[in-house]
Write a protein that holds these residues in place. Structure first.
Motif, short mmCIF file in Angstrom:
data_model
loop_
_atom_site.label_atom_id
_atom_site.label_comp_id
_atom_site.label_asym_id
_atom_site.label_seq_id
_atom_site.Cartn_x
_atom_site.Cartn_y
_atom_site.Cartn_z
N ARG A 69 57.61 29.30 56.08
CA ARG A 69 57.51 29.05 55.33
C ARG A 69 56.29 28.35 54.57
N ALA A 70 55.87 27.80 55.29
CA ALA A 70 54.60 26.84 55.00
C ALA A 70 53.56 27.66 55.08
N TYR A 71 53.60 28.86 56.11
CA TYR A 71 51.84 29.17 55.65
C TYR A 71 52.19 30.79 55.07
N HIS A 72 53.61 30.71 54.68
CA HIS A 72 53.41 32.21 53.61
C HIS A 72 53.21 31.29 52.32
N ALA A 73 53.08 30.31 52.27
CA ALA A 73 52.88 29.62 50.88
C ALA A 73 51.07 29.81 50.53
N ALA A 74 50.78 29.55 51.35
CA ALA A 74 49.32 29.53 52.01
C ALA A 74 48.54 30.73 51.49
N VAL A 75 49.37 31.73 52.36
CA VAL A 75 48.61 33.04 52.82
C VAL A 75 48.70 33.62 50.78
N SER A 76 49.83 33.06 50.47
CA SER A 76 50.50 33.89 49.07
C SER A 76 49.04 33.23 48.13
N GLN A 77 48.66 32.06 48.16
CA GLN A 77 48.42 31.33 47.70
C GLN A 77 46.69 31.66 47.74
N ALA A 78 46.19 31.81 48.92
CA ALA A 78 44.78 32.85 49.07
C ALA A 78 45.13 33.86 48.68
N PHE A 79 45.66 34.83 48.83
CA PHE A 79 45.23 36.12 48.16
C PHE A 79 45.43 35.97 47.28
N ALA A 80 46.34 35.26 46.04
CA ALA A 80 46.19 35.31 44.58
C ALA A 80 44.57 34.75 44.43
N GLN A 81 44.26 33.99 45.02
CA GLN A 81 43.47 33.34 44.55
C GLN A 81 42.05 34.76 44.77
N LEU A 82 42.41 35.84 46.05
CA LEU A 82 40.79 35.92 46.32
C LEU A 82 41.42 38.12 44.91
N SER A 83 42.46 37.14 44.79
CA SER A 83 43.29 38.88 43.53
C SER A 83 42.08 38.06 42.25
N GLU A 84 42.04 37.34 42.08
CA GLU A 84 41.21 36.60 40.16
C GLU A 84 39.83 36.94 40.59
N ALA A 85 39.23 36.42 42.36
CA ALA A 85 37.58 36.23 41.87
C ALA A 85 37.55 37.70 42.20
N THR A 86 37.97 38.96 42.58
CA THR A 86 37.91 40.19 42.33
C THR A 86 37.97 40.18 40.92
N ALA A 87 38.63 39.87 40.78
CA ALA A 87 39.09 40.82 39.29
C ALA A 87 37.76 40.40 37.76
N ARG A 88 37.80 39.01 38.50
CA ARG A 88 36.73 38.21 37.56
C ARG A 88 34.99 38.93 37.72
N LEU A 89 34.81 39.67 38.75
CA LEU A 89 33.98 40.35 39.40
C LEU A 89 33.75 41.33 37.82
N ARG A 90 35.04 42.35 38.39
CA ARG A 90 34.65 43.77 37.56
C ARG A 90 34.86 43.52 35.95
N PRO A 91 33.83 44.26 35.28
CA PRO A 91 33.82 44.55 33.77
C PRO A 91 35.21 44.61 33.24
N ALA A 92 35.10 43.82 32.16
CA ALA A 92 36.85 43.65 31.78
C ALA A 92 36.14 45.49 30.81
N PRO A 93 37.22 45.51 29.98
CA PRO A 93 37.27 46.39 29.47
C PRO A 93 37.12 45.91 28.21
N GLY A 94 35.56 46.37 26.66
CA GLY A 94 34.68 46.31 26.18
C GLY A 94 36.10 46.32 25.24
N HIS A 95 35.66 45.54 23.58
CA HIS A 95 36.66 44.67 23.40
C HIS A 95 36.16 45.14 21.61
N VAL A 96 35.84 45.23 21.12
CA VAL A 96 35.11 45.48 20.01
C VAL A 96 36.05 45.58 18.08
N THR A 97 36.03 44.69 17.66
CA THR A 97 36.94 43.98 16.39
C THR A 97 35.72 44.95 15.26
N ILE A 98 36.08 45.38 14.62
CA ILE A 98 36.07 46.48 12.79
C ILE A 98 35.77 45.90 11.86
#
Length: 296
Positions: A69-98
């Motif tokens: 249980r303790a190891y699972h909490a740490a591993v889950s948090q690590a995967f979540a941080q990896l996902s967030e870091a990867t998402a930040r590297l990817r360009p977000a869809p362009g938003h244009v307000t007219i």
């Protein structure tokens, strides 16, 4: 390497994390797209490397041990941080307000939006329909379409979109079998549909020079688009820039009861801030300009 510094294989950690959330190897396997046996093998290998039991195998499914249980909490948090870091590297869809007026939005822009989506699926276009003057900075506007003079200030890039060529339009049934264009006497019997631009007086003077029209029936609207909707419904004759009614004229939903074209005082411009022009904004701007130069 020592056991303390040697990291388990990534696939084993993924299998353990998924199994710890679902508490069944079957559900973890379905999520990961592998076999149930593969998940079980990865978890056994992880337990062997760590020399710890992560799960208790019970008839009802899996139960995490205290260490698991303790190891699972740490591993889950690590995967979540990896996902967030990867998402930040990817360009977000362009938003244009007219920002556009309601009339421009309903009569010109909205019918063309499917074409924009096909040409630029990567851009999230947001349309703000308002009559008020907007601020690029405080309102978060990337592009705007407004009427005005050629000068909008040094910080604004203004590209001409359309001349304000004003024409009179009405539903075909309103004039019936009458010969077009209407003469002054026939025109005097019509209902005029007014908007806030109040262009009927100069239009009539230019279209029928020397004719003095008395008080004519009329209906007043706060927006040009409402007057055009009333014209389509056969309630009278409206004035509008030709580019706003070209489609309805071509389709026969509207006709021109008066041949005169009146040059209005303010043309239409596409405005953009010179200080911030993202690639998405530049693409949307180029598309709008190309549409303005194209067919109705």
């Amino acid at each position: 390497m020592s056991r303390r510094t040697a990291l388990p294989p990534l696939n084993a950690l993924r299998a353990f994390e998924a199994a710890g959330r679902h508490l069944t190897f079957r559900a973890a396997a379905e999520e990961l797209g592998v076999t149930q046996g593969a998940v079980a093998q990865h978890v056994r290998g992880l337990e062997a490397q760590l020399e710890l039991r992560m799960f208790l195998r019970e008839a009802r499914g899996l139960t995490l041990t205290e260490e698991g249980r303790a190891y699972h909490a740490a591993v889950s948090q690590a995967f979540a941080q990896l996902s967030e870091a990867t998402a930040r590297l990817r360009p977000a869809p362009g938003h244009v307000t007219i920002s556009v007026t309601p009339t421009f939005a309903s009569k010109w822009l909205i019918p063309r939006l499917p074409g924009f989506g096909l040409a630029h699926p990567e851009i999230d276009l947001r349309v703000m329909a308002t009559e008020r003057v907007t601020s690029f900075h405080s309102d978060g506007i990337d592009l705007a379409v407004r009427q005005g003079e050629t000068s909008f200030g040094a910080s604004i890039r203004a590209d001409p979109l359309f001349r304000q060529d004003i024409v009179a339009v009405c539903a075909p049934d309103l004039v019936g079998d009458a010969a077009l264009p209407l003469g002054a006497e026939a025109m005097a019997r019509q209902t005029l549909l007014h908007d806030t631009h109040d262009l009927w007086p100069p239009f009539l003077r230019a279209a029928f020079p020397g004719t003095r029209f008395g008080r004519m029936r009329g209906i007043r609207f706060s927006q040009t688009t409402l007057g055009l909707d009333a014209a389509l419904a056969g309630q009278g004759i409206a004035l509008a820039s030709r580019f706003l009614v070209d489609r309805d004229l071509t389709a026969g939903r509207l006709v021109q009861p008066v041949a005169h074209t009146h040059q209005g005082p303010h043309d239409y411009f596409l405005l953009a801030s010179r200080r911030r022009m993202t690639p998405a904004t530049a693409a949307a701007r180029d598309w709008l300009l190309a549409q303005a130069d194209g067919p109705a």
